[in-house]
Design a protein around this motif. Structure first.
Motif, PDB file in Angstrom:
ATOM      1  N   THR A   1     -18.137 -41.629 -75.260  1.00  0.00           N
ATOM      2  CA  THR A   1     -17.386 -41.153 -74.926  1.00  0.00           C
ATOM      3  C   THR A   1     -17.515 -40.087 -73.590  1.00  0.00           C
TER       4      THR A   1
ATOM      5  N   LEU B   1     -19.433 -42.219 -70.773  1.00  0.00           N
ATOM      6  CA  LEU B   1     -17.524 -43.054 -70.865  1.00  0.00           C
ATOM      7  C   LEU B   1     -16.976 -42.209 -69.582  1.00  0.00           C
TER       8      LEU B   1
ATOM      9  N   ASN C   1     -17.739 -42.859 -65.453  1.00  0.00           N
ATOM     10  CA  ASN C   1     -17.306 -44.161 -65.212  1.00  0.00           C
ATOM     11  C   ASN C   1     -16.384 -43.792 -64.125  1.00  0.00           C
TER      12      ASN C   1
ATOM     13  N   SER D   1     -14.916 -46.528 -63.247  1.00  0.00           N
ATOM     14  CA  SER D   1     -13.224 -47.162 -63.146  1.00  0.00           C
ATOM     15  C   SER D   1     -12.669 -46.812 -64.169  1.00  0.00           C
TER      16      SER D   1
ATOM     17  N   PHE E   1      -9.927 -47.610 -66.318  1.00  0.00           N
ATOM     18  CA  PHE E   1     -10.948 -47.641 -67.687  1.00  0.00           C
ATOM     19  C   PHE E   1     -11.966 -47.571 -68.139  1.00  0.00           C
ATOM     20  N   GLY E   2     -11.915 -47.393 -69.174  1.00  0.00           N
ATOM     21  CA  GLY E   2     -13.379 -47.103 -70.059  1.00  0.00           C
ATOM     22  C   GLY E   2     -13.896 -48.593 -70.788  1.00  0.00           C
ATOM     23  N   GLY E   3     -15.232 -49.261 -70.321  1.00  0.00           N
ATOM     24  CA  GLY E   3     -15.663 -49.401 -71.141  1.00  0.00           C
ATOM     25  C   GLY E   3     -17.341 -50.479 -70.236  1.00  0.00           C
ATOM     26  N   PHE E   4     -17.972 -50.757 -71.030  1.00  0.00           N
ATOM     27  CA  PHE E   4     -18.995 -50.915 -70.776  1.00  0.00           C
ATOM     28  C   PHE E   4     -19.224 -52.263 -70.406  1.00  0.00           C
TER      29      PHE E   4
ATOM     30  N   MET F   1     -20.371 -50.069 -67.329  1.00  0.00           N
ATOM     31  CA  MET F   1     -19.477 -49.439 -66.572  1.00  0.00           C
ATOM     32  C   MET F   1     -19.827 -49.907 -64.915  1.00  0.00           C
ATOM     33  N   THR F   2     -19.172 -49.127 -63.992  1.00  0.00           N
ATOM     34  CA  THR F   2     -18.521 -50.012 -62.691  1.00  0.00           C
ATOM     35  C   THR F   2     -19.100 -49.127 -61.501  1.00  0.00           C
TER      36      THR F   2
END
Length: 183
Positions: free
Chosen positions: A40, A43, A46, A48, A50-53, A55-56
């Motif tokens: 958390t 992220l 991040n 982006s 929306f959190g997710g791998f 990372m943008t």
């Protein structure tokens, strides 16, 4: 090698394996507990929405938004105020109560001790729901004062327990010396 020595060596090996297994299980529990927190925090940077791998990108814009969000800042300010008032009140009540329970003999001492510690024995959720039902039953409007009193009720037992543990270790001689010096 004697049979006793072989048994001792086998127990030693079993003991080492038991400690290794205990260490491994402990490590797994720590990873299970802290991995979501670490993910958390990572992220939160991040870029982006929306959190997710993967990372943008790395950005602090969510923290900037948080610091400009008035309702969040107001809630934080209220929480800090409640924490400060609760800390001051529970320290005063808890230390005085612990002092009375440790230093004096009076009728009902055991009952008072039980009543003071009781909120620590009841799960906080159950106690909170019970207090909410009580407030509703007596038709009392929910106020900030009642919220602070609920927090005090939850925190006093811990202050009393810690203060009692410390006061038991302080001999009366030190108190008398402090009194003779004007304390």
């Amino acid at each position: 090698m004697k049979p006793g020595q072989m048994k001792a060596r086998r127990r030693s090996k079993e003991g080492r394996w038991a400690w290794r297994l205990t260490g491994f299980v402990t490590l797994c529990v720590y990873i299970f507990m802290f991995a979501p927190i670490v993910a958390t925090v990572i992220l939160s940077f991040n870029a982006s929405m929306f959190g997710g791998f993967p990372m943008t990108g790395v950005s602090l814009r969510w923290y900037a938004k948080l610091l400009t969000n008035e309702p969040v800042l107001a809630a934080f300010q209220t929480s800090m105020w409640i924490a400060l008032v609760t800390a001051i009140a529970t320290t005063a009540i808890g230390v005085v109560t612990a002092f009375a329970l440790v230093r004096f003999e009076f009728p009902g001492k055991q009952t008072l001790s039980t009543l003071v510690i009781l909120p620590a024995l009841v799960p906080e959720t159950i106690l909170g729901v019970g207090l909410l039902v009580l407030i509703k039953a007596v038709d009392q409007p929910r106020t900030l004062l009642l919220l602070v009193l609920g927090h005090i009720l939850l925190a006093v037992p811990y202050v009393v327990l810690v203060a009692q543990a410390r006061m038991v270790g302080i001999r009366r001689v030190y108190e008398e010396a402090a009194l003779s010096l004007g304390a």
